[in-house]
Design a protein around this motif. Structure first.
Motif, PDB file in Angstrom:
ATOM      1  N   ASP A  39      -5.145 -15.283  -7.941  1.00 39.10           N
ATOM      2  CA  ASP A  39      -5.904 -14.174  -7.460  1.00 39.10           C
ATOM      3  C   ASP A  39      -5.290 -12.857  -7.600  1.00 39.10           C
ATOM      4  OD1 ASP A  39      -7.998 -15.706  -6.221  1.00 39.10           O
ATOM      5  OD2 ASP A  39      -6.899 -16.164  -4.639  1.00 39.10           O
ATOM      6  N   LEU A  40      -5.685 -11.656  -7.799  1.00 37.28           N
ATOM      7  CA  LEU A  40      -5.109 -10.261  -7.954  1.00 37.28           C
ATOM      8  C   LEU A  40      -4.122 -10.486  -7.012  1.00 37.28           C
ATOM      9  CD1 LEU A  40      -5.127  -8.027  -9.592  1.00 37.28           C
ATOM     10  CD2 LEU A  40      -6.581  -6.855  -8.107  1.00 37.28           C
ATOM     11  N   GLY A  41      -4.138 -10.680  -5.572  1.00 37.37           N
ATOM     12  CA  GLY A  41      -3.067 -10.467  -4.644  1.00 37.37           C
ATOM     13  C   GLY A  41      -1.664 -11.292  -4.872  1.00 37.37           C
ATOM     14  N   GLU A  42      -1.971 -12.284  -6.135  1.00 37.94           N
ATOM     15  CA  GLU A  42      -0.687 -13.042  -6.398  1.00 37.94           C
ATOM     16  C   GLU A  42      -0.023 -12.707  -7.885  1.00 37.94           C
ATOM     17  OE1 GLU A  42      -2.179 -17.568  -5.223  1.00 37.94           O
ATOM     18  OE2 GLU A  42      -3.086 -16.723  -6.893  1.00 37.94           O
ATOM     19  N   VAL A  43      -0.377 -11.623  -8.234  1.00 38.64           N
ATOM     20  CA  VAL A  43       0.146 -10.788  -9.581  1.00 38.64           C
ATOM     21  C   VAL A  43       0.691  -9.485  -9.333  1.00 38.64           C
ATOM     22  CG1 VAL A  43      -1.452 -12.085 -10.759  1.00 38.64           C
ATOM     23  CG2 VAL A  43      -1.885  -9.779 -10.341  1.00 38.64           C
ATOM     24  N   ALA A  44       1.799  -9.321 -10.375  1.00 37.93           N
ATOM     25  CA  ALA A  44       2.388  -7.825 -10.328  1.00 37.93           C
ATOM     26  C   ALA A  44       1.869  -7.061 -11.682  1.00 37.93           C
ATOM     27  CB  ALA A  44       3.848  -8.116 -10.483  1.00 37.93           C
ATOM     28  N   MET A  45       1.693  -5.777 -11.290  1.00 35.61           N
ATOM     29  CA  MET A  45       1.406  -4.935 -12.541  1.00 35.61           C
ATOM     30  C   MET A  45       2.711  -3.972 -12.918  1.00 35.61           C
ATOM     31  SD  MET A  45      -1.234  -3.734 -14.361  1.00 35.61           S
ATOM     32  CE  MET A  45      -0.886  -2.445 -15.835  1.00 35.61           C
ATOM     33  N   ILE A  46       2.645  -3.948 -14.471  1.00 36.27           N
ATOM     34  CA  ILE A  46       4.018  -2.980 -14.907  1.00 36.27           C
ATOM     35  C   ILE A  46       3.196  -1.968 -15.696  1.00 36.27           C
ATOM     36  CG2 ILE A  46       5.928  -2.855 -16.153  1.00 36.27           C
ATOM     37  CD1 ILE A  46       6.511  -5.705 -15.534  1.00 36.27           C
ATOM     38  N   GLY A  47       3.377  -0.633 -15.326  1.00 39.12           N
ATOM     39  CA  GLY A  47       2.700   0.420 -16.356  1.00 39.12           C
ATOM     40  C   GLY A  47       3.579   1.799 -16.224  1.00 39.12           C
ATOM     41  N   ALA A  96      -3.560   5.184 -12.966  1.00 32.79           N
ATOM     42  CA  ALA A  96      -4.508   4.129 -13.529  1.00 32.79           C
ATOM     43  C   ALA A  96      -3.757   2.715 -13.300  1.00 32.79           C
ATOM     44  CB  ALA A  96      -4.930   4.375 -14.923  1.00 32.79           C
ATOM     45  N   ASP A  97      -2.509   2.787 -13.795  1.00 31.36           N
ATOM     46  CA  ASP A  97      -1.761   1.535 -13.833  1.00 31.36           C
ATOM     47  C   ASP A  97      -1.362   0.963 -12.434  1.00 31.36           C
ATOM     48  OD1 ASP A  97      -2.048   1.292 -16.753  1.00 31.36           O
ATOM     49  OD2 ASP A  97      -0.173   1.876 -16.916  1.00 31.36           O
ATOM     50  N   LEU A 130      -2.504  -1.515  -7.253  1.00 34.26           N
ATOM     51  CA  LEU A 130      -2.194  -1.617  -5.672  1.00 34.26           C
ATOM     52  C   LEU A 130      -3.637  -1.563  -4.863  1.00 34.26           C
ATOM     53  CD1 LEU A 130       1.164   0.319  -5.392  1.00 34.26           C
ATOM     54  CD2 LEU A 130       0.715  -2.173  -5.245  1.00 34.26           C
ATOM     55  N   ALA A 131      -4.310  -0.571  -5.189  1.00 37.73           N
ATOM     56  CA  ALA A 131      -5.462  -0.288  -4.392  1.00 37.73           C
ATOM     57  C   ALA A 131      -6.494  -1.535  -4.627  1.00 37.73           C
ATOM     58  CB  ALA A 131      -6.298   1.004  -4.645  1.00 37.73           C
ATOM     59  N   ALA A 132      -6.535  -2.190  -5.730  1.00 41.58           N
ATOM     60  CA  ALA A 132      -7.264  -3.014  -5.961  1.00 41.58           C
ATOM     61  C   ALA A 132      -6.944  -4.320  -5.535  1.00 41.58           C
ATOM     62  CB  ALA A 132      -7.356  -3.420  -7.774  1.00 41.58           C
ATOM     63  N   GLY A 133      -5.847  -4.447  -5.093  1.00 43.65           N
ATOM     64  CA  GLY A 133      -5.276  -5.617  -4.286  1.00 43.65           C
ATOM     65  C   GLY A 133      -4.202  -6.436  -4.817  1.00 43.65           C
ATOM     66  N   ALA A 134      -3.350  -5.727  -5.983  1.00 45.10           N
ATOM     67  CA  ALA A 134      -2.215  -6.651  -6.423  1.00 45.10           C
ATOM     68  C   ALA A 134      -0.909  -6.606  -5.551  1.00 45.10           C
ATOM     69  CB  ALA A 134      -1.802  -5.648  -7.663  1.00 45.10           C
ATOM     70  N   GLU A 135      -0.403  -7.839  -5.788  1.00 41.10           N
ATOM     71  CA  GLU A 135       0.615  -7.889  -4.955  1.00 41.10           C
ATOM     72  C   GLU A 135       1.842  -6.995  -5.222  1.00 41.10           C
ATOM     73  OE1 GLU A 135       4.608  -9.779  -3.906  1.00 41.10           O
ATOM     74  OE2 GLU A 135       3.988  -9.219  -5.939  1.00 41.10           O
ATOM     75  N   ARG A 136       2.081  -6.552  -6.090  1.00 38.92           N
ATOM     76  CA  ARG A 136       2.994  -5.258  -6.263  1.00 38.92           C
ATOM     77  C   ARG A 136       2.601  -4.648  -7.616  1.00 38.92           C
ATOM     78  NH1 ARG A 136       8.477  -8.357  -7.192  1.00 38.92           N
ATOM     79  NH2 ARG A 136       7.390  -9.977  -6.258  1.00 38.92           N
ATOM     80  N   GLU A 154       5.342   9.409  -9.246  1.00 33.93           N
ATOM     81  CA  GLU A 154       5.501   8.287  -8.055  1.00 33.93           C
ATOM     82  C   GLU A 154       4.923   9.057  -6.827  1.00 33.93           C
ATOM     83  OE1 GLU A 154       9.837   9.124  -9.032  1.00 33.93           O
ATOM     84  OE2 GLU A 154       8.040   9.157 -10.024  1.00 33.93           O
ATOM     85  N   ASP A 155       5.227  10.334  -6.909  1.00 34.17           N
ATOM     86  CA  ASP A 155       4.837  11.170  -5.556  1.00 34.17           C
ATOM     87  C   ASP A 155       3.540  11.737  -5.466  1.00 34.17           C
ATOM     88  OD1 ASP A 155       7.594  10.639  -4.475  1.00 34.17           O
ATOM     89  OD2 ASP A 155       8.298  12.468  -5.674  1.00 34.17           O
ATOM     90  N   ARG A 156       2.814  11.547  -6.671  1.00 41.31           N
ATOM     91  CA  ARG A 156       1.690  12.192  -6.953  1.00 41.31           C
ATOM     92  C   ARG A 156       0.439  11.314  -6.521  1.00 41.31           C
ATOM     93  NH1 ARG A 156       4.518  15.760 -10.335  1.00 41.31           N
ATOM     94  NH2 ARG A 156       4.632  14.475 -12.264  1.00 41.31           N
ATOM     95  N   VAL A 157       0.649   9.908  -6.323  1.00 40.15           N
ATOM     96  CA  VAL A 157      -0.412   9.049  -6.151  1.00 40.15           C
ATOM     97  C   VAL A 157      -0.152   8.239  -5.053  1.00 40.15           C
ATOM     98  CG1 VAL A 157      -0.755   8.674  -8.539  1.00 40.15           C
ATOM     99  CG2 VAL A 157       1.075   7.090  -7.145  1.00 40.15           C
ATOM    100  N   LYS A 158      -1.071   7.734  -4.205  1.00 40.81           N
ATOM    101  CA  LYS A 158      -1.566   6.783  -3.461  1.00 40.81           C
ATOM    102  C   LYS A 158      -2.330   5.778  -3.674  1.00 40.81           C
ATOM    103  CE  LYS A 158      -0.387  10.024   0.456  1.00 40.81           C
ATOM    104  NZ  LYS A 158      -1.064  10.649   1.833  1.00 40.81           N
ATOM    105  N   PRO A 159      -1.872   4.308  -3.327  1.00 41.49           N
ATOM    106  CA  PRO A 159      -0.687   4.186  -2.976  1.00 41.49           C
ATOM    107  C   PRO A 159       0.519   4.315  -3.875  1.00 41.49           C
ATOM    108  CG  PRO A 159      -2.456   2.330  -2.900  1.00 41.49           C
ATOM    109  CD  PRO A 159      -2.969   3.390  -3.682  1.00 41.49           C
ATOM    110  N   ARG A 160       1.675   4.654  -3.263  1.00 38.46           N
ATOM    111  CA  ARG A 160       2.725   4.725  -3.887  1.00 38.46           C
ATOM    112  C   ARG A 160       3.296   3.351  -4.806  1.00 38.46           C
ATOM    113  NH1 ARG A 160       6.247   8.938  -3.175  1.00 38.46           N
ATOM    114  NH2 ARG A 160       8.195   7.617  -3.369  1.00 38.46           N
ATOM    115  N   PRO A 161       3.867   3.533  -5.787  1.00 36.48           N
ATOM    116  CA  PRO A 161       4.526   2.468  -6.540  1.00 36.48           C
ATOM    117  C   PRO A 161       5.351   1.453  -5.662  1.00 36.48           C
ATOM    118  CG  PRO A 161       5.011   4.281  -7.854  1.00 36.48           C
ATOM    119  CD  PRO A 161       4.458   4.743  -6.547  1.00 36.48           C
ATOM    120  N   SER A 162       5.196   0.238  -6.016  1.00 36.47           N
ATOM    121  CA  SER A 162       6.295  -0.642  -5.312  1.00 36.47           C
ATOM    122  C   SER A 162       7.659  -0.384  -5.557  1.00 36.47           C
ATOM    123  CB  SER A 162       5.769  -2.229  -5.576  1.00 36.47           C
ATOM    124  OG  SER A 162       4.622  -2.389  -5.271  1.00 36.47           O
ATOM    125  N   ALA A 163       7.827  -0.032  -6.902  1.00 31.15           N
ATOM    126  CA  ALA A 163       8.988   0.343  -7.292  1.00 31.15           C
ATOM    127  C   ALA A 163       9.083   1.282  -8.608  1.00 31.15           C
ATOM    128  CB  ALA A 163       9.970  -1.055  -7.762  1.00 31.15           C
TER     129      ALA A 163
END
Length: 255
Positions: A191-199, A204-205, A210-216, A230-239
């Motif tokens: 599920d999307l809630g079980e994966v991480a995204m790197i971009g 967009a990335d 995060l808005a779509a439901g990624a774990e991080r 990183e300060d111009r978007v919401k949700p903010r990056p996990s890291a």
């Protein structure tokens, strides 16, 4: 704990056809840890064949089903909705739509045409939309890091122009469309809630995932990244980290 990783390509693994430092080793560490990964790109100037060839030239072995492109998703949409494409795409990308039926009602499909955007091309698409054609945007990114190292306008401005003229909202096919992220996660059995995204694209990335439901979602300071993104978007990056090597370190540290 992430059970899979989604990775952007341009600006994350490579820039200007050169592999970024630590990128190959980062993928090797994911392989060694048994964590599957998929590549998600909003690139719409190159066909899938050319992207796979570029990765092979860079020494990155990628199977066809590991690479998710907006064109692939658009072809699935067209088949599901019994539509044929009215294409506004770079000529190099047209081959990715070669298998689409052409004797059906049209849907406007817009990607990054670069220098091939003209008034006549946009106006023909507007007229199709005005007559009821659905509107698909392969991507709506604001900018991308061009081959000369500078930022250039991406397809988003042209999507907005047609939306404004036609009064019709585009259905977004690539990132940050939730279905695009979810399809890549599902291909790994997650599920999307079980994966991480790197971009490298905070909007967009990262915020999109995060808005779509990624774990991080981890933002890297390479590619199109600009200080303060990183300060111009919401949700903010996990890291926020220097590059893909550090992003994979963060994923593995919690796995």
């Amino acid at each position: 704990m992430a059970k899979g990783v989604l990775i952007d390509l341009s600006g994350v693994l490579y820039v200007d056809r050169k592999l970024l430092p630590g990128a190959a080793q980062a993928l090797e560490r994911l392989n060694a840890a048994g964590i599957p990964y998929r590549f998600l790109t909003n690139t719409t100037r190159k066909p899938k064949r050319a992207i796979l060839a570029l990765l092979a030239d860079l020494g990155v072995k990628v199977q066809d089903d590991q690479l998710f492109t907006p064109a692939r998703a658009a072809c699935d949409w067209l088949a599901d909705h019994a539509r044929a494409p009215h294409l506004l795409v770079h000529p190099d990308l047209e081959e990715d739509f070669a298998g689409c039926a052409d004797q059906r009602p049209k849907a406007v499909v817009l990607g990054d045409m670069g220098p091939f955007f003209t008034y006549d091309v946009l106006n023909a698409a507007f007229r199709a939309l005005d007559k009821g054609a659905p509107f698909l945007a392969l991507a709506a990114n604001r900018v991308f890091r061009d081959d000369d190292g500078e930022l250039s306008m991406d397809a988003g401005a042209f999507v907005r122009a047609l939306e404004f003229a036609s009064g019709k909202k585009a259905d977004l096919i690539g990132k940050p469309a939730p279905a695009f992220f979810a399809a890549a996660a599902a291909s790994m059995g997650s599920d999307l809630g079980e994966v991480a995204m790197i971009g490298d694209d905070a909007e967009a990335d990262v915020a999109g995932a995060l808005a779509a439901g990624a774990e991080r979602a981890i933002l890297v300071r390479s590619g199109k990244y600009r200080p303060g993104d990183e300060d111009r978007v919401k949700p903010r990056p996990s890291a926020v980290v220097e590059g893909v090597a550090q992003a994979v370190d963060a994923v593995l540290a919690d796995s």
